[in-house]
Design an enzyme around this catalytic site. Structure first.
Site, short mmCIF file in Angstrom:
data_model
loop_
_atom_site.label_atom_id
_atom_site.label_comp_id
_atom_site.label_asym_id
_atom_site.label_seq_id
_atom_site.Cartn_x
_atom_site.Cartn_y
_atom_site.Cartn_z
CG HIS A 208 -1.92 1.00 1.27
ND1 HIS A 208 -2.28 1.56 0.09
CD2 HIS A 208 -2.89 1.42 2.15
CE1 HIS A 208 -3.53 2.46 0.48
NE2 HIS A 208 -3.57 2.33 1.89
CG HIS A 249 -4.90 0.09 -7.97
ND1 HIS A 249 -6.40 0.31 -7.58
CD2 HIS A 249 -4.42 1.08 -7.34
CE1 HIS A 249 -6.44 0.93 -6.70
NE2 HIS A 249 -5.31 1.65 -6.42
CG ASP A 304 2.63 4.12 -4.43
OD1 ASP A 304 2.73 5.12 -3.71
OD2 ASP A 304 1.81 3.27 -4.11
N1 NMX Z 1 3.92 -7.35 -9.25
C1 NMX Z 1 4.27 -8.69 -9.10
N2 NMX Z 1 2.73 -9.58 -8.82
C2 NMX Z 1 1.84 -8.57 -8.85
C3 NMX Z 1 1.61 -7.25 -9.10
C4 NMX Z 1 2.98 -6.41 -9.28
N3 NMX Z 1 2.86 -5.34 -9.34
N4 NMX Z 1 0.41 -6.92 -9.18
C5 NMX Z 1 -0.29 -8.01 -8.81
N5 NMX Z 1 0.49 -9.07 -8.56
C6 NMX Z 1 0.27 -10.58 -8.25
C7 NMX Z 1 -0.67 -10.49 -6.98
O1 NMX Z 1 0.43 -10.56 -6.15
C8 NMX Z 1 -1.46 -11.73 -7.01
O2 NMX Z 1 -0.39 -13.00 -7.22
P1 NMX Z 1 -0.97 -14.15 -6.05
O3 NMX Z 1 -2.09 -14.57 -6.89
O4 NMX Z 1 0.14 -15.06 -6.42
O5 NMX Z 1 -1.28 -13.96 -4.75
C9 NMX Z 1 -1.70 -11.65 -8.34
O6 NMX Z 1 -0.82 -10.91 -9.25
C10 NMX Z 1 -3.21 -10.98 -8.64
O7 NMX Z 1 -3.29 -9.85 -8.29
P2 NMX Z 1 -4.21 -8.41 -8.49
O8 NMX Z 1 -5.65 -9.17 -8.28
O9 NMX Z 1 -3.87 -8.07 -9.90
O10 NMX Z 1 -4.05 -7.43 -7.51
P3 NMX Z 1 -4.24 -7.21 -6.10
O11 NMX Z 1 -5.64 -6.46 -5.77
O12 NMX Z 1 -4.21 -8.61 -5.40
O13 NMX Z 1 -3.21 -6.26 -5.31
C11 NMX Z 1 -1.54 -4.60 -5.24
C12 NMX Z 1 -2.94 -4.79 -5.44
C13 NMX Z 1 -1.31 -3.22 -5.49
C14 NMX Z 1 -1.30 -5.16 -3.75
C15 NMX Z 1 -0.51 -5.38 -6.16
O14 NMX Z 1 -0.84 -5.09 -7.61
C16 NMX Z 1 0.81 -5.13 -5.93
O15 NMX Z 1 1.66 -6.09 -5.27
N6 NMX Z 1 1.71 -4.18 -6.55
C17 NMX Z 1 2.88 -4.01 -6.44
C18 NMX Z 1 2.81 -3.15 -4.86
C19 NMX Z 1 2.37 -1.65 -5.17
O16 NMX Z 1 2.88 -0.89 -6.21
N7 NMX Z 1 1.57 -1.22 -4.31
C20 NMX Z 1 1.01 0.29 -4.30
C21 NMX Z 1 -0.50 0.13 -4.63
C22 NMX Z 1 -1.14 1.59 -4.65
N8 NMX Z 1 -1.04 2.15 -3.21
O17 NMX Z 1 -0.42 3.35 -3.06
O18 NMX Z 1 -1.68 1.67 -2.50
C1 MLT Z 2 -4.69 4.38 -2.69
O1 MLT Z 2 -4.24 5.33 -3.07
O2 MLT Z 2 -5.13 4.42 -1.68
C2 MLT Z 2 -4.20 3.31 -3.49
O3 MLT Z 2 -4.27 3.39 -4.89
C3 MLT Z 2 -4.79 1.95 -2.82
C4 MLT Z 2 -6.24 1.69 -3.54
O4 MLT Z 2 -6.90 2.62 -3.76
O5 MLT Z 2 -6.62 0.50 -2.90
#
Ligand code: NMX
Ligand code: MLT
Length: 368
Positions: A208, A249, A304
């Site tokens: 996050h 996301h 980010d």
């Molecule tokens: N890199 C590697 N794997 C990923 C990524 C990524 N950027 N995005 C999704 N996945 C994987 C995820 O870990 C999951 O794997 P598993 O089934 O083995 O658990 C699979 O793809 C499906 O995930 P999604 O449904 O596409 O995404 P989810 O909603 O679960 O997660 C995030 C969203 C934002 C946590 C994920 O995209 C992520 O880990 N991104 C990298 C971290 C990041 O940049 N976070 C910031 C988000 C914005 N914020 O500020 O909060």
């Molecule tokens: C946020 O701004 O809080 C991030 O994009 C994460 C989200 O909306 O789930």
């Protein structure tokens, strides 16, 4: 149950209900029967009430009661882990004016101080003497840069970037983890302080808010804007099952407009910055690679990706502070949502959050 089974039909009436009864996950430690009350891993609590407390903790952790030897070993381990308060953490508690705040505030601060001592060896000291006196009339962002002692062009550039960053991070719907956490805590009628502290803890995770720190560290580890080297690095991270920070996301399915805006600002304020150039190339190189993994629902940049490189370029050289900037802004959105929820239902407020978890692997059991 199978993945496709429908568990619940959500109607208009479920909205603004504190998610009452809406299933959101599964649980292995306990379930609450509407009539019989709580069961720990299948046992009604009355069966366990006269056991040693450590044995019940063991049950929750291991999903079965311990043997005599396991019980003994577990108690020894717990005793071994009990530790003296580190001096820094103790000083935090001693510095609180006696009688100020609620004991729950002290508990929370004590836990946070212990966490800080655990990561840094001790709590850090601030440098209040280096700050200029506050001038709140300058506004949030300008007062901040003024207090840091910035003047002239450097201050102007910092104000421009920080104000832009601040506004883009103010709010992001109701379900992002930090906002959801803050509102959940507030729904129990905790103070706004306690709710926001909880929200900030939620924001601190690298998936996050802390992704802005993790992403810049990632960029610095890449260390070159050569697209082939960026591609090899990203592929190696994926092979090692590490997240590609700044991409993906939970809700968005296209490039986050906030990412586009921040990278656009970078073109104005730091086009030749090394980190910024790497970020720009990541933006091009990464999505096609992530698209090779159909499970990744959103292969595009999130907020980010570019924010850390901008903060770095304007003089904030310690990435571990970047999430505090995110939090500084997001507090406003979370407080606004908390106020809305407190005013809901003709001022009675949204009911206390209480989603339902479906019990698994917890057959009804009784002690002989
Ligand atoms: N890199 C590697 N794997 C990923 C990524 C990524 N950027 N995005 C999704 N996945 C994987 C995820 O870990 C999951 O794997 P598993 O089934 O083995 O658990 C699979 O793809 C499906 O995930 P999604 O449904 O596409 O995404 P989810 O909603 O679960 O997660 C995030 C969203 C934002 C946590 C994920 O995209 C992520 O880990 N991104 C990298 C971290 C990041 O940049 N976070 C910031 C988000 C914005 N914020 O500020 O909060
Ligand atoms: C946020 O701004 O809080 C991030 O994009 C994460 C989200 O909306 O789930």
């Amino acid at each position: 149950m199978t993945e496709d089974d429908s568990l619940f039909t959500i109607t208009e009436g479920h909205l603004d209900s504190g998610m009452r009864g809406i299933p959101v996950g599964t649980c292995k430690t306990s379930f609450v029967d509407p009539i019989e009350g709580v069961h720990y891993v299948g046992y009604p609590v009355e069966d366990l009430a006269n056991l040693e407390e450590e044995d019940v903790i063991y049950l929750l952790m291991h999903k079965r009661l311990p043997t005599e030897e396991e019980s003994e070993a577990f108690r020894t381990e717990l005793a071994h882990r009990a530790m003296e308060m580190p001096t820094g953490a103790l000083r935090v508690l001693e510095s609180l004016t006696p009688g100020s705040g609620h004991p729950m505030d002290w508990l929370s601060m004590g836990i946070m101080a212990l966490g800080a001592a655990d990561t840094t060896g001790d709590v850090r000291s601030g440098k209040k003497e280096n700050l200029q006196p506050s001038k709140p009339e300058l506004g949030l962002v300008e007062n901040f840069t003024h207090m840091l002692g910035m003047t002239g062009e450097e201050a102007e550039r910092m104000n421009r970037v920080l104000r832009f960053f601040f506004i883009l991070h103010l709010d992001h719907g109701g379900g992002n983890l930090s906002t959801f956490t803050g509102k959940a805590v507030a729904s129990g009628r905790a103070t706004v302080y306690a709710s926001i502290a909880s929200a900030m803890n939620a924001l601190s995770g690298p998936l996050h808010g802390r992704a802005n720190q993790a992403c810049l560290e990632f960029v610095q580890r890449i260390g070159t804007d050569d697209p082939d080297e960026i591609e090899s690095f990203v592929r190696a991270e994926l092979a090692a099952k590490r997240p590609i920070f700044g991409f993906g996301h939970g809700v968005l399915r296209a490039e986050d407009p906030r990412a586009r805006l921040l990278i656009g600002l970078g073109a104005e304020v730091c086009p030749d910055d090394e980190n910024y150039r790497i970020v720009k190339n990541l933006r091009e190189v990464v999505p096609p690679i992530l698209k090779e993994h159909p499970k990744i629902k959103n292969p595009y940049p999130n907020v980010d990706l570019g924010s850390g490189s901008l903060l770095h370029a304007i003089g904030f050289r310690k990435p571990e502070y970047y999430t505090t900037f995110f939090g500084w802004a997001r507090v406003a959105g979370i407080c606004a949502q908390i106020m809305d929820e407190r005013n809901a239902r003709d001022g009675r407020g949204t009911p206390i959050y209480r989603p339902k978890y479906i019990p698994i692997n917890q057959p009804h059991r009784r002690l002989e």
